[in-house]
Design a protein around this motif. Structure first.
Motif, PDB file in Angstrom:
ATOM      1  N   ARG A 160      11.501  47.736   5.776  1.00 39.24           N
ATOM      2  CA  ARG A 160      10.119  47.959   6.386  1.00 39.24           C
ATOM      3  C   ARG A 160       9.698  49.084   5.243  1.00 39.24           C
ATOM      4  NH1 ARG A 160       7.380  45.453  10.013  1.00 39.24           N
ATOM      5  NH2 ARG A 160       5.936  47.986  11.724  1.00 39.24           N
ATOM      6  N   GLU A 213       6.829  52.653   5.816  1.00 38.13           N
ATOM      7  CA  GLU A 213       5.982  53.508   6.432  1.00 38.13           C
ATOM      8  C   GLU A 213       5.064  54.247   6.089  1.00 38.13           C
ATOM      9  OE1 GLU A 213       6.413  55.602  10.605  1.00 38.13           O
ATOM     10  OE2 GLU A 213       7.672  54.053  10.361  1.00 38.13           O
ATOM     11  N   SER A 260       2.514  58.126   7.073  1.00 37.93           N
ATOM     12  CA  SER A 260       1.540  58.169   7.498  1.00 37.93           C
ATOM     13  C   SER A 260      -0.268  59.189   7.233  1.00 37.93           C
ATOM     14  CB  SER A 260       2.853  59.627   8.236  1.00 37.93           C
ATOM     15  OG  SER A 260       3.298  59.508   9.095  1.00 37.93           O
ATOM     16  N   THR A 302       0.225  55.836  12.276  1.00 39.83           N
ATOM     17  CA  THR A 302       1.021  55.615  11.170  1.00 39.83           C
ATOM     18  C   THR A 302       0.597  54.038  10.315  1.00 39.83           C
ATOM     19  OG1 THR A 302       2.713  54.646  12.302  1.00 39.83           O
ATOM     20  CG2 THR A 302       2.810  56.190  11.766  1.00 39.83           C
ATOM     21  N   ARG A 329       1.861  50.149   8.987  1.00 41.05           N
ATOM     22  CA  ARG A 329       3.856  49.866   8.447  1.00 41.05           C
ATOM     23  C   ARG A 329       3.325  48.432   8.138  1.00 41.05           C
ATOM     24  NH1 ARG A 329       4.744  51.093  13.799  1.00 41.05           N
ATOM     25  NH2 ARG A 329       5.693  53.299  14.336  1.00 41.05           N
ATOM     26  N   THR A 330       4.457  47.712   7.175  1.00 44.62           N
ATOM     27  CA  THR A 330       4.798  46.206   6.266  1.00 44.62           C
ATOM     28  C   THR A 330       5.977  46.818   5.587  1.00 44.62           C
ATOM     29  OG1 THR A 330       3.180  45.513   5.158  1.00 44.62           O
ATOM     30  CG2 THR A 330       3.629  47.443   3.618  1.00 44.62           C
ATOM     31  N   TRP A 331       5.971  45.379   5.184  1.00 42.15           N
ATOM     32  CA  TRP A 331       7.433  45.108   5.048  1.00 42.15           C
ATOM     33  C   TRP A 331       7.282  44.896   3.214  1.00 42.15           C
ATOM     34  CZ3 TRP A 331      11.406  45.057   8.104  1.00 42.15           C
ATOM     35  CH2 TRP A 331      11.361  44.568   9.630  1.00 42.15           C
ATOM     36  N   GLU A 382       5.047  51.170  -1.124  1.00 42.24           N
ATOM     37  CA  GLU A 382       5.135  52.930  -0.109  1.00 42.24           C
ATOM     38  C   GLU A 382       3.477  53.487  -1.196  1.00 42.24           C
ATOM     39  OE1 GLU A 382       7.260  56.726   1.497  1.00 42.24           O
ATOM     40  OE2 GLU A 382       8.421  54.422   1.029  1.00 42.24           O
TER      41      GLU A 382
END
Length: 273
Positions: free
Chosen positions: A200, A202, A204, A241, A243-245, A256
């Motif tokens: 995961r 993430e 901000s 936030t 989020r991705t994989w 990231e």
């Protein structure tokens, strides 16, 4: 009456001393030391040969399965290699020390007072023994494995190696975080890849208090495979936030950074509009 002259006899006469050859004399004087050194060298050679043989066996297995060994197998293979290596060296060192009579006498006295010695040595090396036992438990139970992405005490990185006493974690900046195995066994560790290879990701993003957070959510959420939500609202602004994989831990840092750059570009486009 005829007098008989006695025949000369070799009895009572000493033979001349012949000095021993220099090599034999040197061997007699230093036999224990030479044997001990040869034993230690042989132990190192055998340990290296066995370690390489086990490593080749692991590589052969990886070739047959058509890919690298799994983190589980890799972690246990390294543990077996190190245990065998240390065991051979300990046996070789013990055999080398046994060549000296003084060491044998000391060993006899030690065995006679083994209880007291065990208490003293156990107290002095408690931390080392605890780390070694914890290292074996980590390799057997495997809450973390080589190659896993973990977070320990606010430090996130990839497990590079699990040794008998210490575990090495490489952070995104390339620095190595060395953790005693006893601390790992007694503390909570977040393993991001224990359930699977996917990781995961993430990030901000902060918005000014007067910014249009709803519009920013809609713009950032247009990117495929990215989930965006409001994480925090306070007097200083709004935190979003995204989020991705990532497919594996190795892609996490690059993904990231790319996600952060993409979000900033989209937010700048909103400001220009």
């Amino acid at each position: 009456m005829a007098h008989r002259t006695p025949e000369p006899s070799g009895r009572g006469h000493s033979l001349p001393c012949v000095p021993a050859p220099p090599l034999a004399s040197f061997w007699s004087a230093h036999r224990d030391v030479i044997t001990a050194i040869a034993t230690v060298v042989l132990a190192f050679a055998v340990a290296q040969l066995v370690d390489r043989a086990v490593a080749r066996r692991g590589a052969a297995v990886a070739t047959r399965v058509g890919g690298p060994l799994s983190p589980v197998a890799s972690t246990r293979l390294r543990l077996v290699r190190r245990l065998v290596y240390v065991a051979i060296l300990v046996i070789g060192l013990a055999l080398a020390l046994a060549q000296f009579a003084a060491v044998k006498r000391l060993a006899t006295g030690v065995l006679a007072s083994s209880a007291v010695l065990g208490i003293v040595v156990g107290f002095a090396a408690r931390q080392t023994f605890a780390n070694a036992v914890a290292g074996v438990l980590l390799a057997v139970t495997q809450p973390i494995r080589i190659g896993d992405l973990v977070t320990f005490e606010d430090t996130t990185g990839t497990v590079e190696d699990i040794r008998l006493t210490y575990t090495y974690i490489v952070t995104d900046t390339g620095s190595r975080f060395v953790v005693p195995n006893e601390r790992l066994a007694q503390s909570s560790v977040e393993n991001h890849t224990l359930a699977g290879d996917r990781v995961r990701v993430e990030i901000s993003v902060w918005l000014a208090p007067d910014a249009d957070a709803v519009h920013a959510l809609a713009v950032l959420g247009r990117e495929e495979g990215v989930d965006v939500e409001v994480a925090e609202i306070d007097k200083d602004g709004v935190r979003l936030t995204a989020r991705t994989w990532a497919r594996n831990a190795g892609e996490r840092a690059a993904l990231e950074a790319g996600l952060r750059a993409s979000c900033l570009e989209r937010l700048k486009a909103i400001q220009k509009d």
